[in-house]
Write a protein that holds these residues in place. Sequence first.
Motif, PDB file in Angstrom:
ATOM      1  N   GLY A  28       0.818  -1.211   0.000  1.00 49.83           N
ATOM      2  CA  GLY A  28       0.000   0.000   0.000  1.00 49.83           C
ATOM      3  C   GLY A  28       0.848   1.255   0.000  1.00 49.83           C
ATOM      4  N   GLY A  29       1.948   1.213   0.758  1.00 48.23           N
ATOM      5  CA  GLY A  29       2.839   2.366   0.793  1.00 48.23           C
ATOM      6  C   GLY A  29       3.441   2.661  -0.574  1.00 48.23           C
ATOM      7  N   LYS A  30       3.810   1.605  -1.294  1.00 48.21           N
ATOM      8  CA  LYS A  30       4.367   1.793  -2.632  1.00 48.21           C
ATOM      9  C   LYS A  30       3.332   2.431  -3.559  1.00 48.21           C
ATOM     10  CE  LYS A  30       6.874  -1.200  -4.703  1.00 48.21           C
ATOM     11  NZ  LYS A  30       7.344  -2.441  -5.365  1.00 48.21           N
ATOM     12  N   GLN A  31       2.068   1.972  -3.476  1.00 46.95           N
ATOM     13  CA  GLN A  31       1.030   2.530  -4.345  1.00 46.95           C
ATOM     14  C   GLN A  31       0.700   3.971  -3.979  1.00 46.95           C
ATOM     15  OE1 GLN A  31      -2.422   0.051  -4.732  1.00 46.95           O
ATOM     16  NE2 GLN A  31      -1.246  -1.783  -5.315  1.00 46.95           N
ATOM     17  N   VAL A  32       0.753   4.292  -2.679  1.00 42.90           N
ATOM     18  CA  VAL A  32       0.518   5.694  -2.266  1.00 42.90           C
ATOM     19  C   VAL A  32       1.615   6.583  -2.818  1.00 42.90           C
ATOM     20  CG1 VAL A  32       0.471   7.248  -0.267  1.00 42.90           C
ATOM     21  CG2 VAL A  32      -0.837   5.111  -0.227  1.00 42.90           C
ATOM     22  N   LEU A  33       2.885   6.154  -2.734  1.00 47.25           N
ATOM     23  CA  LEU A  33       4.007   6.938  -3.234  1.00 47.25           C
ATOM     24  C   LEU A  33       3.939   7.088  -4.755  1.00 47.25           C
ATOM     25  CD1 LEU A  33       6.952   5.508  -1.078  1.00 47.25           C
ATOM     26  CD2 LEU A  33       5.831   7.740  -0.854  1.00 47.25           C
ATOM     27  N   ALA A  34       3.392   6.033  -5.421  1.00 45.14           N
ATOM     28  CA  ALA A  34       3.281   6.098  -6.887  1.00 45.14           C
ATOM     29  C   ALA A  34       2.064   6.897  -7.328  1.00 45.14           C
ATOM     30  CB  ALA A  34       3.213   4.685  -7.463  1.00 45.14           C
ATOM     31  N   GLY A  35       1.181   7.268  -6.393  1.00 47.24           N
ATOM     32  CA  GLY A  35      -0.010   8.040  -6.718  1.00 47.24           C
ATOM     33  C   GLY A  35      -1.172   7.204  -7.195  1.00 47.24           C
ATOM     34  N   ASP A  36      -1.039   5.853  -7.130  1.00 45.18           N
ATOM     35  CA  ASP A  36      -2.136   4.981  -7.557  1.00 45.18           C
ATOM     36  C   ASP A  36      -3.198   4.791  -6.462  1.00 45.18           C
ATOM     37  OD1 ASP A  36      -0.818   4.592  -9.941  1.00 45.18           O
ATOM     38  OD2 ASP A  36       0.270   2.821  -9.214  1.00 45.18           O
ATOM     39  N   LEU A  37      -2.864   5.188  -5.247  1.00 40.49           N
ATOM     40  CA  LEU A  37      -3.767   4.958  -4.098  1.00 40.49           C
ATOM     41  C   LEU A  37      -3.624   6.118  -3.133  1.00 40.49           C
ATOM     42  CD1 LEU A  37      -5.672   2.633  -3.029  1.00 40.49           C
ATOM     43  CD2 LEU A  37      -3.753   1.927  -1.585  1.00 40.49           C
ATOM     44  N   SER A  38      -4.777   6.591  -2.604  1.00 35.25           N
ATOM     45  CA  SER A  38      -4.700   7.697  -1.649  1.00 35.25           C
ATOM     46  C   SER A  38      -4.454   7.159  -0.231  1.00 35.25           C
ATOM     47  CB  SER A  38      -6.002   8.506  -1.664  1.00 35.25           C
ATOM     48  OG  SER A  38      -7.076   7.727  -1.139  1.00 35.25           O
ATOM     49  N   THR A  39      -3.974   8.016   0.623  1.00 40.45           N
ATOM     50  CA  THR A  39      -3.715   7.626   2.015  1.00 40.45           C
ATOM     51  C   THR A  39      -5.012   7.209   2.703  1.00 40.45           C
ATOM     52  OG1 THR A  39      -1.896   9.212   2.104  1.00 40.45           O
ATOM     53  CG2 THR A  39      -2.722   8.370   4.205  1.00 40.45           C
ATOM     54  N   GLY A  40      -6.109   7.904   2.420  1.00 39.51           N
ATOM     55  CA  GLY A  40      -7.403   7.565   3.031  1.00 39.51           C
ATOM     56  C   GLY A  40      -7.886   6.192   2.623  1.00 39.51           C
ATOM     57  N   GLU A  41      -7.693   5.864   1.318  1.00 38.63           N
ATOM     58  CA  GLU A  41      -8.124   4.550   0.835  1.00 38.63           C
ATOM     59  C   GLU A  41      -7.323   3.426   1.494  1.00 38.63           C
ATOM     60  OE1 GLU A  41      -9.696   5.577  -3.665  1.00 38.63           O
ATOM     61  OE2 GLU A  41      -7.551   5.251  -3.299  1.00 38.63           O
ATOM     62  N   LEU A  42      -6.009   3.662   1.649  1.00 43.19           N
ATOM     63  CA  LEU A  42      -5.172   2.652   2.315  1.00 43.19           C
ATOM     64  C   LEU A  42      -5.594   2.465   3.768  1.00 43.19           C
ATOM     65  CD1 LEU A  42      -2.737   0.753   2.419  1.00 43.19           C
ATOM     66  CD2 LEU A  42      -1.299   2.751   2.936  1.00 43.19           C
ATOM     67  N   THR A  43      -5.858   3.591   4.421  1.00 42.45           N
ATOM     68  CA  THR A  43      -6.270   3.514   5.823  1.00 42.45           C
ATOM     69  C   THR A  43      -7.612   2.791   5.957  1.00 42.45           C
ATOM     70  OG1 THR A  43      -5.138   5.609   6.278  1.00 42.45           O
ATOM     71  CG2 THR A  43      -6.756   4.868   7.903  1.00 42.45           C
ATOM     72  N   SER A  44      -8.557   3.115   5.065  1.00 40.46           N
ATOM     73  CA  SER A  44      -9.869   2.445   5.098  1.00 40.46           C
ATOM     74  C   SER A  44      -9.716   0.945   4.875  1.00 40.46           C
ATOM     75  CB  SER A  44     -10.789   3.040   4.031  1.00 40.46           C
ATOM     76  OG  SER A  44     -10.999   4.410   4.254  1.00 40.46           O
ATOM     77  N   PHE A  45      -8.865   0.566   3.920  1.00 46.09           N
ATOM     78  CA  PHE A  45      -8.665  -0.863   3.636  1.00 46.09           C
ATOM     79  C   PHE A  45      -8.109  -1.599   4.853  1.00 46.09           C
ATOM     80  CE2 PHE A  45      -5.878  -4.319   2.258  1.00 46.09           C
ATOM     81  CZ  PHE A  45      -6.788  -5.115   1.564  1.00 46.09           C
ATOM     82  N   ILE A  46      -7.113  -0.980   5.527  1.00 46.37           N
ATOM     83  CA  ILE A  46      -6.494  -1.617   6.704  1.00 46.37           C
ATOM     84  C   ILE A  46      -7.513  -1.759   7.832  1.00 46.37           C
ATOM     85  CG2 ILE A  46      -4.759  -1.325   8.512  1.00 46.37           C
ATOM     86  CD1 ILE A  46      -2.957  -0.005   6.394  1.00 46.37           C
ATOM     87  N   LEU A  47      -8.327  -0.679   8.038  1.00 43.22           N
ATOM     88  CA  LEU A  47      -9.331  -0.744   9.110  1.00 43.22           C
ATOM     89  C   LEU A  47     -10.381  -1.815   8.832  1.00 43.22           C
ATOM     90  CD1 LEU A  47      -9.888   3.053   9.912  1.00 43.22           C
ATOM     91  CD2 LEU A  47      -8.748   1.341  11.333  1.00 43.22           C
ATOM     92  N   TYR A  48     -10.862  -1.881   7.580  1.00 42.34           N
ATOM     93  CA  TYR A  48     -11.848  -2.904   7.223  1.00 42.34           C
ATOM     94  C   TYR A  48     -11.274  -4.308   7.411  1.00 42.34           C
ATOM     95  CZ  TYR A  48     -14.697   0.781   5.106  1.00 42.34           C
ATOM     96  OH  TYR A  48     -15.461   1.906   4.889  1.00 42.34           O
ATOM     97  N   THR A  49     -10.010  -4.473   7.028  1.00 39.53           N
ATOM     98  CA  THR A  49      -9.356  -5.777   7.167  1.00 39.53           C
ATOM     99  C   THR A  49      -9.254  -6.189   8.632  1.00 39.53           C
ATOM    100  OG1 THR A  49      -8.058  -5.357   5.167  1.00 39.53           O
ATOM    101  CG2 THR A  49      -7.274  -7.095   6.633  1.00 39.53           C
ATOM    102  N   LEU A  50      -8.876  -5.221   9.493  1.00 37.54           N
ATOM    103  CA  LEU A  50      -8.763  -5.518  10.923  1.00 37.54           C
ATOM    104  C   LEU A  50     -10.119  -5.873  11.523  1.00 37.54           C
ATOM    105  CD1 LEU A  50      -6.219  -2.778  12.083  1.00 37.54           C
ATOM    106  CD2 LEU A  50      -5.797  -5.235  11.806  1.00 37.54           C
ATOM    107  N   ILE A  51     -11.159  -5.150  11.113  1.00 37.50           N
ATOM    108  CA  ILE A  51     -12.502  -5.433  11.644  1.00 37.50           C
ATOM    109  C   ILE A  51     -12.933  -6.844  11.261  1.00 37.50           C
ATOM    110  CG2 ILE A  51     -14.945  -4.832  11.446  1.00 37.50           C
ATOM    111  CD1 ILE A  51     -14.055  -1.884  11.160  1.00 37.50           C
ATOM    112  N   VAL A  52     -12.710  -7.217   9.992  1.00 33.27           N
ATOM    113  CA  VAL A  52     -13.079  -8.568   9.545  1.00 33.27           C
ATOM    114  C   VAL A  52     -12.260  -9.622  10.275  1.00 33.27           C
ATOM    115  CG1 VAL A  52     -13.077 -10.128   7.564  1.00 33.27           C
ATOM    116  CG2 VAL A  52     -13.883  -7.786   7.294  1.00 33.27           C
ATOM    117  N   ALA A  53     -10.963  -9.348  10.442  1.00 35.27           N
ATOM    118  CA  ALA A  53     -10.089 -10.323  11.102  1.00 35.27           C
ATOM    119  C   ALA A  53     -10.518 -10.555  12.552  1.00 35.27           C
ATOM    120  CB  ALA A  53      -8.643  -9.835  11.045  1.00 35.27           C
TER     121      ALA A  53
END
Length: 346
Positions: A28-53
């Motif tokens: 996710g960090g690589k995609q944020v640095l490349a501009g393919d993913l926003s910081t908010g989207e990465l954070t949302s994905f991590i939070l959703y993953t933790l909730i499911v886990a």
Amino acid sequence: NRIRVIGFFMAGASFGAYASISVVLWLGGKQVLAGDLSTGELTSFILYTLIVAFSLSTLGGLWADFMRAVGAGDRVFELMDRISEIPNRGGQQIPVVRGSIEFSDVAFSYPTRPEIRVLDSVNLALSPGEVIALVGPSGGGKSTVAALMSRLYDPTSGLITIDGHDMRKLDPTWLREQVGVVAQEPILFSASVASNIRYGNPTATDDEVLNAANIANAHSFIEGFPDGYETLVGERGIQLSGGQKQRVAIARAVLKDPSLLVLDEATSALDTESEYLVQQALERLMQGRTTLIIAHRLSTVKQADRVVVIDAGKIVEQGTHLQLLEKGGLYGRLVERQLVGVSSLP
């Protein structure tokens, strides 16, 4: 082996979880640095993953609890469906029980250890109203005699009669209503004091419960509780002292009003003051009843009409306290050891 497997599993699961988070953060960090993913989207994905886990891990715990409950339920239903070798109902009932008990050449082995004879050719007679103390070394068969009196088991061979009637031909439930038991560790239920006393006679009135408690020297300490007779005693009577539990058990026996009484080490675990109060209550309870006392303390044994000494499943001596002391046999040695133990205390 089980602990080793659990250890490996927990270590592997923890490593996999943290490794997955590290990989997600790295990609996710690589995609944020490349501009393919926003910081908010990465954070949302991590939070959703933790909730499911966390939800899945909780579901796993619930499944484990459910499986444990299923296993416990199977055991409960297995016990409920079990058919006893001694039926609970059916048989004769004696109109008036005088309290005469006779063991005739009784031998007994527990079903789980049929090769070991706990009792061997025991002959013992209890007359109506007689108080007999059964003493002897531990493992000699004393508690087994008490269990046979309540017909928790049938003898392997020989005959036990009550007022001349073969015990095996009597109604077991009716028979057990005629036998009152006060054990070393009384069984109390997580209910009120009154309910535990009333267990001896579920139809008893409040006045009868109060009278039974007075006879058992229990009324004074019960009234001292904030809720009196409605005080909850806790699981197995944990809220009461040893002497208080014994007196509640005696009150229950008084309310039951049995013809036969078994006292199985009823005062062995008590201090001197509690023993005195319990002994007073027991003397009132024993009046007019055929009583079998299993005990080691002299204060209990020497008051009996007759002392019976049992060793290795056989009766080796009978007589009064003084007669057996003069004889100088096993009973004399047991008394001597007790006296020596008391005199050696500081």
